[in-house]
Scaffold this active site. Sequence first.
Site, PDB file in Angstrom:
ATOM      1  N   ALA A 121      47.266   1.298  39.341  1.00  0.00           N
ATOM      2  CA  ALA A 121      46.836  -0.039  38.932  1.00  0.00           C
ATOM      3  C   ALA A 121      48.042  -0.917  38.605  1.00  0.00           C
ATOM      4  O   ALA A 121      49.041  -0.435  38.046  1.00  0.00           O
ATOM      5  CB  ALA A 121      45.920   0.058  37.710  1.00  0.00           C
ATOM      6  N   PHE A 122      47.965  -2.190  38.990  1.00  0.00           N
ATOM      7  CA  PHE A 122      49.009  -3.171  38.712  1.00  0.00           C
ATOM      8  C   PHE A 122      50.362  -2.748  39.286  1.00  0.00           C
ATOM      9  O   PHE A 122      51.402  -3.039  38.730  1.00  0.00           O
ATOM     10  CB  PHE A 122      49.124  -3.426  37.196  1.00  0.00           C
ATOM     11  N   ARG A 123      50.310  -2.022  40.393  1.00  0.00           N
ATOM     12  CA  ARG A 123      51.507  -1.547  41.100  1.00  0.00           C
ATOM     13  C   ARG A 123      52.364  -0.584  40.278  1.00  0.00           C
ATOM     14  O   ARG A 123      53.553  -0.400  40.538  1.00  0.00           O
ATOM     15  CB  ARG A 123      52.354  -2.727  41.596  1.00  0.00           C
ATOM     16  N   LEU A 124      51.756   0.037  39.279  1.00  0.00           N
ATOM     17  CA  LEU A 124      52.442   1.078  38.520  1.00  0.00           C
ATOM     18  C   LEU A 124      52.102   2.419  39.177  1.00  0.00           C
ATOM     19  O   LEU A 124      51.337   3.228  38.656  1.00  0.00           O
ATOM     20  CB  LEU A 124      52.006   1.042  37.047  1.00  0.00           C
ATOM     21  N   HIS A 125      52.686   2.630  40.370  1.00  0.00           N
ATOM     22  CA  HIS A 125      52.335   3.768  41.201  1.00  0.00           C
ATOM     23  C   HIS A 125      52.945   5.063  40.654  1.00  0.00           C
ATOM     24  O   HIS A 125      53.871   5.052  39.838  1.00  0.00           O
ATOM     25  CB  HIS A 125      52.838   3.545  42.628  1.00  0.00           C
TER      26      HIS A 125
END
Length: 205
Positions: free
Chosen positions: A181-185
């Site tokens: 989520a939110f590019r917090l891969h």
Amino acid sequence: MLKTALTFGETELPADPFAAFEIWLREAESTELNDPNAMSLASVDADGLPDVRTVLLKGVDARGFVFYTNFESRKGEELLGQRKAALLFHWKSRRRQVRVRGTIEIVSDAEADAYFQTRARVSRLGAWASQQSRPLASREELEQRVAELDRRFPGDDIPRPPHWSGLRVIPVQFEFWQDGAFRLHDSYRLVKDESGEWAATRLNP
């Protein structure tokens, strides 16, 4: 840094990257609409210029990742010339990808022959007919060559062309990536350590 002899990642994948890859591949097979075994294959030409295309994975085990190609094609010449390659598997339905970097070896004749015989008859004729990566005057020219080969090999006993075989990418490095989520891969690189065990390192997204 995370180094473990048991698991890695939020879903506790096996520390053996081949076993981890098999799990993700099996899961992708249940959700990907087309070709879950498709992989981007990167090579480098004699001038050091990178090249990439999509091919199909035809086998994977502890020795590496196998695909088949015409050795006289551009991809074949580049891979056999440099003996290095990179792979990328992207499973959009799972929001996952796996990257592999490694060296190249040619599969045995027995492996190549066995796989070749599983292909559709016209595909086997096509392996003879196609001068892959070279200019083609027209579609009709290709179809004419296939027709000529159909007459040359009237039955199902079509030998494997000497210029057509399999290549195995022997990994030196894996990267497993899961969308967050939110590019917090979540991303992990696995590299063999001096003892021969695979060590997992968490990477910044």
